[in-house]
Design a protein around this motif. Sequence first.
Motif: not given
Length: 103
Positions: A13-14, A66-69, A88-92
């Motif tokens: 992600i980084e 995207s699904r989580e959002v 990892l939601f916050d990282n993304m």
Amino acid sequence: MIPINTMNDEKLIEEVRAREILYNKACVGYRVPSRKRDAWVSVAKELGATEEQSSKRWLTLRERFSREVRKMEAPSGSGASNAETRPLFDNMSFLKLYIQPRP
């Protein structure tokens, strides 16, 4: 070559976040395959993986995000739950600006 399921997702992600060409459709070069490929080669090198492994894992992470959002933005009473989000939601979260829901 490392197995996809042992790839360091936070590092991936980084690395992707540092290369806007991989997620921002408005970025110059986003639609230039050779430039995107060069960016994926660079990401893969940093992770010690292949370009294909890195891009496939990113696609999985991005789709999950995207699904989580969508779940979080679902109307009240729709059965969606905000109680549990992926680690990892916050990282993304930087992707929220670039994800456009389909009609």
